[in-house]
Motif scaffolding. Structure first.
Motif, PDB file in Angstrom:
ATOM      1  N   ASP A   1       0.829  -1.291   0.146  1.00 24.35           N
ATOM      2  CA  ASP A   1      -0.111   0.004  -0.085  1.00 24.35           C
ATOM      3  C   ASP A   1       0.923   1.080  -0.039  1.00 24.35           C
ATOM      4  O   ASP A   1       0.275   2.367  -0.140  1.00 24.35           O
ATOM      5  N   PHE A   2       2.113   1.113   0.003  1.00 23.06           N
ATOM      6  CA  PHE A   2       2.859   2.258   0.126  1.00 23.06           C
ATOM      7  C   PHE A   2       3.033   2.733  -1.611  1.00 23.06           C
ATOM      8  O   PHE A   2       3.080   3.944  -1.784  1.00 23.06           O
ATOM      9  N   PHE A   3       3.397   1.804  -2.381  1.00 20.85           N
ATOM     10  CA  PHE A   3       3.368   2.094  -3.939  1.00 20.85           C
ATOM     11  C   PHE A   3       2.047   1.924  -4.480  1.00 20.85           C
ATOM     12  O   PHE A   3       1.067   1.039  -3.979  1.00 20.85           O
ATOM     13  N   GLY A   4       1.861   2.700  -5.433  1.00 26.01           N
ATOM     14  CA  GLY A   4       0.505   2.888  -6.282  1.00 26.01           C
ATOM     15  C   GLY A   4       0.314   1.668  -7.135  1.00 26.01           C
ATOM     16  O   GLY A   4      -0.837   1.308  -7.594  1.00 26.01           O
TER      17      GLY A   4
ATOM     18  N   ASP B   1       4.697   6.343  -6.662  1.00 24.50           N
ATOM     19  CA  ASP B   1       5.216   5.584  -7.860  1.00 24.50           C
ATOM     20  C   ASP B   1       6.365   4.766  -7.681  1.00 24.50           C
ATOM     21  O   ASP B   1       7.397   5.165  -6.858  1.00 24.50           O
ATOM     22  N   PRO B   2       6.389   3.598  -8.010  1.00 26.46           N
ATOM     23  CA  PRO B   2       7.550   2.702  -7.857  1.00 26.46           C
ATOM     24  C   PRO B   2       8.838   3.338  -8.721  1.00 26.46           C
ATOM     25  O   PRO B   2       9.490   2.699  -9.552  1.00 26.46           O
ATOM     26  N   THR B   3       9.269   4.410  -8.179  1.00 26.92           N
ATOM     27  CA  THR B   3      10.466   4.905  -8.933  1.00 26.92           C
ATOM     28  C   THR B   3      11.761   4.449  -8.226  1.00 26.92           C
ATOM     29  O   THR B   3      11.786   4.035  -7.137  1.00 26.92           O
TER      30      THR B   3
ATOM     31  N   ALA C   1       4.322   2.989   7.839  1.00 23.66           N
ATOM     32  CA  ALA C   1       3.453   3.314   9.392  1.00 23.66           C
ATOM     33  C   ALA C   1       2.148   3.976   8.902  1.00 23.66           C
ATOM     34  O   ALA C   1       2.156   5.030   8.417  1.00 23.66           O
ATOM     35  N   GLY C   2       0.913   3.535   9.125  1.00 22.95           N
ATOM     36  CA  GLY C   2      -0.292   4.228   8.860  1.00 22.95           C
ATOM     37  C   GLY C   2      -0.846   4.079   7.464  1.00 22.95           C
ATOM     38  O   GLY C   2      -1.716   4.293   6.998  1.00 22.95           O
ATOM     39  N   HIS C   3       0.170   3.443   6.600  1.00 24.09           N
ATOM     40  CA  HIS C   3      -0.289   3.196   5.243  1.00 24.09           C
ATOM     41  C   HIS C   3      -0.214   1.821   4.742  1.00 24.09           C
ATOM     42  O   HIS C   3      -0.110   1.420   3.765  1.00 24.09           O
ATOM     43  N   THR C   4      -0.242   0.691   5.744  1.00 20.56           N
ATOM     44  CA  THR C   4       0.019  -0.603   5.345  1.00 20.56           C
ATOM     45  C   THR C   4      -1.257  -1.475   5.930  1.00 20.56           C
ATOM     46  O   THR C   4      -1.247  -1.571   7.089  1.00 20.56           O
ATOM     47  N   GLU C   5      -2.232  -1.529   5.119  1.00 23.72           N
ATOM     48  CA  GLU C   5      -3.338  -2.511   5.453  1.00 23.72           C
ATOM     49  C   GLU C   5      -3.059  -3.783   5.269  1.00 23.72           C
ATOM     50  O   GLU C   5      -2.403  -4.095   4.562  1.00 23.72           O
ATOM     51  N   GLY C   6      -3.679  -4.542   6.086  1.00 17.10           N
ATOM     52  CA  GLY C   6      -3.380  -6.177   6.170  1.00 17.10           C
ATOM     53  C   GLY C   6      -1.815  -6.584   6.255  1.00 17.10           C
ATOM     54  O   GLY C   6      -1.515  -7.379   5.584  1.00 17.10           O
ATOM     55  N   ALA C   7      -1.356  -5.968   7.215  1.00 15.92           N
ATOM     56  CA  ALA C   7       0.305  -6.214   7.573  1.00 15.92           C
ATOM     57  C   ALA C   7       0.094  -7.692   8.165  1.00 15.92           C
ATOM     58  O   ALA C   7       1.104  -8.302   8.309  1.00 15.92           O
TER      59      ALA C   7
ATOM     60  N   LEU D   1      13.907  -8.094  11.091  1.00 20.95           N
ATOM     61  CA  LEU D   1      14.262  -6.483  11.171  1.00 20.95           C
ATOM     62  C   LEU D   1      13.848  -5.831   9.735  1.00 20.95           C
ATOM     63  O   LEU D   1      13.303  -4.943   9.562  1.00 20.95           O
ATOM     64  N   SER D   2      13.911  -6.728   8.605  1.00 22.30           N
ATOM     65  CA  SER D   2      13.294  -6.318   7.194  1.00 22.30           C
ATOM     66  C   SER D   2      11.931  -5.882   7.232  1.00 22.30           C
ATOM     67  O   SER D   2      11.500  -5.016   6.837  1.00 22.30           O
ATOM     68  N   LEU D   3      11.060  -6.804   8.116  1.00 27.14           N
ATOM     69  CA  LEU D   3       9.722  -6.635   8.302  1.00 27.14           C
ATOM     70  C   LEU D   3       9.329  -5.465   9.212  1.00 27.14           C
ATOM     71  O   LEU D   3       8.572  -4.458   8.601  1.00 27.14           O
ATOM     72  N   LEU D   4      10.202  -5.164  10.393  1.00 28.87           N
ATOM     73  CA  LEU D   4       9.776  -3.994  11.116  1.00 28.87           C
ATOM     74  C   LEU D   4      10.317  -2.741  10.508  1.00 28.87           C
ATOM     75  O   LEU D   4       9.883  -1.793  10.502  1.00 28.87           O
ATOM     76  N   ALA D   5      11.350  -2.714   9.630  1.00 25.57           N
ATOM     77  CA  ALA D   5      11.882  -1.647   8.650  1.00 25.57           C
ATOM     78  C   ALA D   5      10.628  -1.190   7.785  1.00 25.57           C
ATOM     79  O   ALA D   5      10.227  -0.124   7.584  1.00 25.57           O
ATOM     80  N   ALA D   6      10.053  -2.181   6.968  1.00 26.53           N
ATOM     81  CA  ALA D   6       9.074  -1.920   5.883  1.00 26.53           C
ATOM     82  C   ALA D   6       7.728  -1.328   6.974  1.00 26.53           C
ATOM     83  O   ALA D   6       7.162  -0.482   6.222  1.00 26.53           O
ATOM     84  N   LEU D   7       7.449  -1.965   7.913  1.00 25.68           N
ATOM     85  CA  LEU D   7       6.163  -1.557   8.730  1.00 25.68           C
ATOM     86  C   LEU D   7       6.438  -0.060   9.333  1.00 25.68           C
ATOM     87  O   LEU D   7       5.497   0.945   9.187  1.00 25.68           O
TER      88      LEU D   7
END
Length: 708
Positions: free
Chosen positions: A29-32, A108-110, A157-163, A147-153
């Motif tokens: 949900d971070f990228f469109g 956008d995934p730039t 944060a606030g923009h990842t549904e269904g984590a 740690l990779s998951l925590l960094a992504a979250l």
């Protein structure tokens, strides 16, 4: 190395890599769009393969590090940069986190936004496989995917549904990985041994996973209110401060000759206006806004209104528009221009001053015309109290006007249409006195010579105030009319004479709906107004009367009252948690003091027993002066508590001998001192009762005294 061991090691590598790859969907949900999946998955797999090669060839630390760096540069250049200069990698790593925290979502995934997540998943894959093959510690590979998951979250944060499903997908292979490593560390004795371990271990892994899922659904921790670092980071776009755009409507209308501002081509729907700014804060003097703009990607955040809308496309070219706000319509969905800011709260577009000259962009938006379904809907009370807030006291003229204009309206939407019709029936004067203070708005309804007229600024502001007084979430909007005479070859040329202001109300299920309360063609004289229900009929705010029961209201919105009632259990829970936390701190501190006082030399133990007992006496209500000797303290305790305080005399003697005796005391006097302390505790408990004893034990008062 047997085939079984080789197979187990291969499974460890595959499971470690799978756990890291499972963290990639956390950026969904971070990228469109799904354009991030291939680059990030490739980075995670490349990291795992590089670590596998280095471990298989038994390279040393230096060679392994060089291999990791080279692998990351290779996969980034091939999959993300695609031929661009590798120097962009350094910029992406250094500034990527800031770009991710200041970019409007979905982004956008730039390349500049993908480099940092690619580094994180690459490093996690490389590290997990390296420690899986080079160490025997059962849990060694686990921290890297976590740690990779925590960094992504954190970054989303606030923009990842269904984590939660992502977390399950990460933890499942990690649980099996830990099981395999535990079996391999215990020694392999054949297939029968492995089968026996698997029959026990795999059901346990499944049981833990099911229990974890059930517990997470029963206690949904982290679903709401997750810490968002974006709240601590200033928006990257710098939008210059301006006087409220509502104040500039008059000056634009009077500009001679009219100045060209922008062009717009509209396809897909009929539009008669475009919005620039939305103002939602009113202090009785000015309508303002505190929008926060983030760099927008091509796809913009969706509106909260679930009702379907008509898609409209705008091709906008900026020529002379001076302010930071950009023309838009409805709720923007997509925008093609780079370096355009978007406020997801208000739906407003903006650009920095350096980016506006010659700016052109295509905009896709959703608009919703009024229909019968909308007219049966009510206000969106979940929009927030800020959209219903009003100054402390409204002029009686405004309150009376709101009641009179809507008294015959049967529904909520009918009240809004009645306000719109009533204000449009009032005379429009382009040369009227400017301003939208409460005094100025109240003068529109004054009686006699004090009555004034207005233009778009006053009527838009008045509509919003009256709507809020009736508990509707409303705001004032500035923009420009798209008049038929400005259309040439399908393109509207918008000039300063087209400046306009209107109001919008948020309707449940439909979002912000426009209401235009000003009619520039109505130039007749104002009709008389019946103010029999209001005192004096003046437009100024009345002074506070002596009787507070008839004080000029603001109306207390029903939604705010309900919200206050709904917040009461939360407040009680927070108070209970704070109280329990305070008592836990008190008990922990007293336990620590008691433990520490039992340690050390016999003299120190005796002193500890004395301090413990004097603390009990203070908690029981005996004031102990610092100037008192131990014997004076014992006498005061005996006078206050009688025979219950007799152990204090024993303690006083032992304490005095320990402090002033010629020889240090032995262990026996120290044990006797603590027996006396226990005897005092039991005597005070009998004297005061269980309830008062528990209260004294939980009281933090004794912690404030150095001897307590």
């Amino acid at each position: 190395m047997t085939r079984t061991v080789i197979a187990m090691r291969g499974a460890e590598v595959a499971l470690a890599a799978a756990a890291v790859v499972a963290t990639v969907p956390a950026y969904r949900d971070f990228f469109g769009s799904g354009g991030y999946l291939v680059p990030l998955t490739a980075a995670a797999c490349a990291g795992a393969l590089g670590a596998l090669r280095a471990a298989t060839l038994r390279w040393g630390t230096s060679a392994t590090i060089v291999t990791g760096i080279a692998g990351f540069l290779t996969v980034t250049g091939a999959v993300i940069l695609r031929g661009r200069e590798l120097t962009s990698i350094g910029t992406g790593i250094a500034n990527g986190w800031m770009r991710m925290l200041t970019t409007g979502l979905p982004a956008d995934p730039t390349a500049e936004l993908l480099i940092l997540p690619a580094l994180l998943v690459y490093a996690a894959g490389f590290g997990a496989v390296t420690v899986a093959l080079r160490t025997r510690a059962v849990l060694a590979p686990v921290p890297f995917p976590l740690l990779s998951l925590l960094a992504a979250l954190l970054l989303t944060a606030g923009h990842t549904e269904g984590a939660f499903p992502v977390a399950v997908a990460v933890l499942a292979p990690l649980a099996v990985l830990v099981l395999i490593r535990a079996v391999r560390r215990g020694g392999v004795t054949g297939r029968a041994y492995l089968a026996d371990r698997a029959r026990f271990g795999l059901p346990m892994v499944a049981l833990v996973a099911v229990a974890g899922i059930a517990a997470a659904h029963a206690v949904p921790i982290g679903e709401k209110g997750r810490f968002d670092p974006r709240a601590l980071i200033r928006a990257e776009l710098t939008i210059e401060d301006t006087v409220t755009p509502l104040a500039s409507v008059r000056s634009q209308l009077e500009e001679t000759p009219p100045r060209e501002l922008f062009t717009v081509r509209v396809t897909g729907a009929v539009l008669d206006r475009v919005r620039t700014a939305a103002l939602d804060d009113y202090d009785g003097t000015l309508w303002t806004s505190a929008d926060r703009f983030l760099t927008a990607g091509r796809t913009l955040p969706a509106d909260s209104g679930p009702a379907p809308s008509t898609e409209v496309r705008l091709a906008v070219g900026i020529t002379g528009l001076a302010g930071p706000h950009l023309p838009a319509a409805g709720w923007p969905r997509q925008v093609t221009a780079g370096r355009v800011g978007f406020c997801a709260r208000s739906g407003v577009l903006a650009a920095e001053k350096a980016d506006r000259p010659g700016l052109s962009y295509d905009l896709v938006a959703g608009v919703r015309p009024r229909d019968d379904a909308m007219r049966s809907a009510g206000p969106d009370l979940a929009a927030g109290a800020r959209y219903r807030a009003l100054p402390a006291a409204l002029p009686d003229a405004l309150i009376t006007a709101a009641d009179q204009l809507t008294e015959d309206a049967p529904t909520s939407f009918a009240k809004l249409e009645a306000l719109e019709r009533g204000l449009r029936a009032m005379p429009y004067t382009a040369t009227a006195r400017p301003g939208h203070t409460l005094e100025r708005l109240g003068s529109l309804f004054a009686d006699g010579p004090d009555r004034t007229t207005g233009y778009a600024e006053q009527y838009a502001a008045t509509f919003a105030v009256l709507a809020r007084s009736l508990d509707f979430p409303a705001r004032v909007v500035t923009g420009y009319r798209l008049r038929p005479e400005s259309l040439t070859a399908g393109v509207h040329t918008v000039r300063t004479r087209d400046a306009w202001a209107w109001a919008e109300v948020k309707i449940a299920g439909y979002g912000w709906v426009a209401f235009d309360p000003a009619d520039p063609h109505n130039r007749r004289q104002p009709p008389p107004v019946d103010h029999t229900s209001s005192p004096a009929g003046s437009g100024t705010a009345p002074s506070a009367p002596e009787d507070p029961g008839v004080q000029a209201r603001p109306r207390q919105p029903l939604a705010d009252e309900l919200a206050a009632v709904e917040r009461l259990p939360l407040v009680l829970v927070i108070l209970a948690i704070l109280t329990a936390g305070l008592q836990a701190v008190v008990l922990a501190e007293k336990w620590r003091r008691r433990r520490d006082r039992r340690r050390g030399t016999p003299a120190q133990r005796i002193a500890g027993a004395w301090m413990q007992s004097t603390g009990r006496l203070r908690a029981a209500g005996l004031p102990i002066h610092r100037s008192w000797t131990a014997y004076e303290t014992a006498e005061a305790a005996r006078a206050r508590f009688g025979e219950a305080a007799s152990p204090v005399a024993t303690l006083a003697r032992l304490f005095a001998e320990a402090c002033y005796g010629t020889r240090p005391p032995g262990p026996e006097p120290a044990d006797e001192a603590w027996r006396a302390d226990r005897a005092l505790r039991a005597a005070l408990r009998r004297e005061r009762g269980l309830a008062r004893t528990a209260g004294a034990w939980l009281s933090p008062a004794s912690l404030w005294h150095r001897s307590g």
